[in-house]
Each structure stands twice: as structure tokens, then as C-alpha cells.
Design an enzyme around this catalytic site. Structure first.
Site, PDB file in Angstrom:
ATOM      1  N   HIS A  34       0.894  -1.096   0.039  1.00 59.68           N
ATOM      2  CA  HIS A  34       0.050  -0.066  -0.155  1.00 59.68           C
ATOM      3  C   HIS A  34       0.698   1.241  -0.018  1.00 59.68           C
ATOM      4  O   HIS A  34       2.081   1.120   0.385  1.00 59.68           O
ATOM      5  CB  HIS A  34      -0.816   0.089   1.217  1.00 59.68           C
ATOM      6  CG  HIS A  34      -1.680  -1.188   1.593  1.00 59.68           C
ATOM      7  ND1 HIS A  34      -3.068  -1.096   1.395  1.00 59.68           N
ATOM      8  CD2 HIS A  34      -1.370  -2.309   2.125  1.00 59.68           C
ATOM      9  CE1 HIS A  34      -3.537  -2.380   1.920  1.00 59.68           C
ATOM     10  NE2 HIS A  34      -2.647  -3.067   2.224  1.00 59.68           N
ATOM     11  N   TYR A  35       0.265   2.543  -0.175  1.00 62.06           N
ATOM     12  CA  TYR A  35       0.721   3.646   0.186  1.00 62.06           C
ATOM     13  C   TYR A  35      -0.039   4.311   1.248  1.00 62.06           C
ATOM     14  O   TYR A  35      -1.239   3.888   1.276  1.00 62.06           O
ATOM     15  CB  TYR A  35       1.073   4.743  -0.884  1.00 62.06           C
ATOM     16  CG  TYR A  35       0.184   5.416  -1.827  1.00 62.06           C
ATOM     17  CD1 TYR A  35      -0.983   5.606  -1.098  1.00 62.06           C
ATOM     18  CD2 TYR A  35       0.228   5.476  -3.295  1.00 62.06           C
ATOM     19  CE1 TYR A  35      -2.169   6.209  -1.945  1.00 62.06           C
ATOM     20  CE2 TYR A  35      -0.736   6.250  -4.015  1.00 62.06           C
ATOM     21  CZ  TYR A  35      -1.888   6.177  -3.289  1.00 62.06           C
ATOM     22  OH  TYR A  35      -2.719   7.161  -4.223  1.00 62.06           O
ATOM     23  N   THR A  36       0.408   4.974   2.032  1.00 62.79           N
ATOM     24  CA  THR A  36      -0.468   5.553   2.945  1.00 62.79           C
ATOM     25  C   THR A  36      -1.311   6.630   2.538  1.00 62.79           C
ATOM     26  O   THR A  36      -2.345   6.719   3.159  1.00 62.79           O
ATOM     27  CB  THR A  36       0.666   6.293   4.240  1.00 62.79           C
ATOM     28  OG1 THR A  36       1.249   7.306   3.455  1.00 62.79           O
ATOM     29  CG2 THR A  36       1.462   5.371   4.751  1.00 62.79           C
ATOM     30  N   GLU A  99       2.383  -0.879   4.518  1.00 62.91           N
ATOM     31  CA  GLU A  99       2.108   0.656   4.222  1.00 62.91           C
ATOM     32  C   GLU A  99       3.490   1.306   3.966  1.00 62.91           C
ATOM     33  O   GLU A  99       4.203   1.444   5.041  1.00 62.91           O
ATOM     34  CB  GLU A  99       1.225   1.261   5.278  1.00 62.91           C
ATOM     35  CG  GLU A  99      -0.309   0.968   5.314  1.00 62.91           C
ATOM     36  CD  GLU A  99      -1.189   1.440   4.397  1.00 62.91           C
ATOM     37  OE1 GLU A  99      -0.753   2.273   3.718  1.00 62.91           O
ATOM     38  OE2 GLU A  99      -2.254   0.975   4.631  1.00 62.91           O
ATOM     39  N   ASP A 151      -3.647   2.426  -4.664  1.00 63.39           N
ATOM     40  CA  ASP A 151      -2.189   2.263  -4.102  1.00 63.39           C
ATOM     41  C   ASP A 151      -1.461   0.854  -4.367  1.00 63.39           C
ATOM     42  O   ASP A 151      -2.214  -0.146  -4.349  1.00 63.39           O
ATOM     43  CB  ASP A 151      -2.181   2.585  -2.672  1.00 63.39           C
ATOM     44  CG  ASP A 151      -3.143   1.808  -1.829  1.00 63.39           C
ATOM     45  OD1 ASP A 151      -4.308   1.649  -2.294  1.00 63.39           O
ATOM     46  OD2 ASP A 151      -2.693   1.428  -0.762  1.00 63.39           O
TER      47      ASP A 151
HETATM   48 ZN   LIG Z   1      -3.940   0.419   0.643  1.00 62.40          ZN
END
Ligand SMILES: [Zn+2]
Length: 255
Positions: A34-36, A99, A151
Site C-alpha cells: 500500500h501507500y499511506t 504501508e 495504491d
Molecule cells: Zn491501501
């Protein structure tokens, strides 16, 4: 709860309240990146360790490459949300979630810094050494929640990850300038595309009609595997790249 991180690479241990046993005692066989999507890594750490956020993850990596562990690998973290892959919907129970701090598409989507990418690579390799996670089950959040999540996005370097032995990736087939299949199209070519994406794991129904849902999945596929043009249209390059991925994974080739 364990008293120390699972990964020797984690320099911070910040237990998150949103965690529980993995359902039916399953062992993780999927890694979701993911990205935050938040302005600062500090803000992300605060959010991911607050009960009222309703979310959490196993690891958080900041832009300088510092790794915090928030949930033990043996436990279920709350990072995938409403999601689907290969027919499974409880992806939190079968996955480990990382993340990666990046403000994301809502905040100009900067590049991922080198120090951060090195940490992502090292942590993924470390996790893969502890768990039986096949390459084709190292995925983007956008792969398992198309239309809802972007993401970690098209700037995330999956090719680099694959070179390090993380995830399944093939060189994308070159663009040919054809418009390809898109919304409103119908027929066997659409059905073949749907079968291929479904076989790979995406949440696609085989209907022979190119609807919004299929467009979202094609866009998610492009964001991960064919970033040169992300428009949700299945051009020849997209279809060929999918065929190469299926062949590389060892699945049944699409017709
Ligand atoms: Zn995510």
C-alpha cells in the site's frame, strides 16, 4: 501479543489496537503493498495505531526507510478492506500488509525515495523468507480493490522488486496504437479478456460485456503491469502482457 517485532529490520515496535487472530487459523500466503496516502509518515503512524481509525497494517515504512512493525505477522491486521482476489474476500486473514509512506494521488503523488525503496525491498525479502508466499500473490492494494484503491500506484517500481525476487512481473508488451476493447464492447474477445483476468486472480465476472467494473480492473492491471498508458482500455499490449504473465505463472493460456 508478542513483545518484539518479527522482522529484525524493524527499528520501531508500535503495537496497533486493530488486530485479531487470523480466521480459521490460516497462515499468510499473500503480501499486499500500500501507500499511506497521508501527508506525513508521523500522521500515518498515528492513524494506523489508533483504534478509532478502524485500520492497521503489519509494517509501516517511512520515506527515509525506517521500518515500524504495528501488528505481529501471526495476527490479522486491517489493511485490505473490501477486497477480492482469486475468489477470496477475507484477504486480511491470509495476507501481510505493508504501508509505504507516500502522500499519494491526492497530494501530487511524489516519487518513492531510494532509501524507502531499499527498505521495501529488504523487508519484502525478509517476509518472503519466513512465509510461503508465491510470487503471483505479491500484490498492490489496487489489484485486490480495483475502482476503490489506487495504491501503491504506477510510480511504484514493480520491475525492481521482481529483479530482487519479489513478485511476478514480465516486461510489458509494447503499445501498438490500437484503441482496444473498452466500455460498451461486447462479444467473445471481451469474454476472453474477462477469463484471463479472472484466471490471474482479479475479481471479474465473465459476461461478454465490457462494463465499468471491467474497466476498473483493466486500469488496476495497467497500474501494476503496463504503466505506459493507464486508461482502462484493453489494447493489444495490455492483453499480450496479461497472456505473458499467465504463462510466466504457469496458468492455462487464454484463448
Ligand atoms: Zn491501501
Amino acid at each position: 501479543m508478542i513483545a518484539a517485532p518479527d522482522s529484525p529490520l524493524a527499528t520501531l515496535w508500535c503495537p496497533a489496537p486493530n488486530r485479531e487472530a487470523r480466521r480459521n487459523g490460516v497462515k499468510p500466503d499473500m503480501l499486499i503493498l500500500h501507500y499511506t496516502g497521508m501527508e506525513s509518515a508521523e500522521g500515518a503512524l498515528d492513524w494506523l495505531t489508533r483504534q478509532d481509525s478502524g485500520v492497521s497494517c503489519h509494517y509501516l515504512i517511512d520515506e527515509e526507510g525506517r521500518i515500524a512493525q504495528l501488528v505481529a505477522e501471526q495476527e490479522r491486521a486491517w489493511h485490505a478492506g473490501q477486497s477480492l482476489w482469486a475468489g477470496e474476500t477475507d484477504l486480511n486473514s491470509c495476507s501481510i500488509g505493508i504501508e509505504i509512506h507516500n502522500p499519494g494521488h491526492d497530494f501530487d503523488y511524489p516519487d518513492f525515495p531510494e532509501a524507502e525503496m531499499q527498505a521495501v525491498e529488504a523487508l519484502c525479502l525478509d517476509i518472503l523468507s519466513r512465509h510461503a508466499i508465491p510470487p503471483h500473490r505479491v500484490l498492490a492494494h489496487s489489484d485486490v480493490a480495483p475502482g476503490r484503491k489506487l495504491d501503491p500506484g504506477e510510480k511504484f517500481d514493480w520491475q525492481r522488486m521482481a529483479r530482487a525476487g519479489i513478485g511476478l512481473w514480465v516486461p510489458p508488451a509494447p503499445l501498438e496504437g490500437d484503441a482496444g476493447l473498452g466500455p460498451g464492447d461486447e462479444g467473445e474477445a471481451v469474454a476472453a479478456l474477462q477469463r484471463g483476468l479472472r484466471e490471474f486472480g482479479y475479481g471479474v465476472e465473465v459476461t461478454t460485456t465490457y462494463g465499468t467494473g471491467l474497466g476498473n480492473v483493466v486500469e488496476a492491471f495497467q497500474r501494476h503491469f503496463r504503466t505506459e498508458r493507464i486508461d482502462g482500455r484493453a489494447d493489444k499490449s495490455t492483453i499480450e502482457t496479461l497472456a505473458h504473465l499467465l504463462a510466466a505463472r504457469g496458468g492455462t493460456p487464454i484463448a
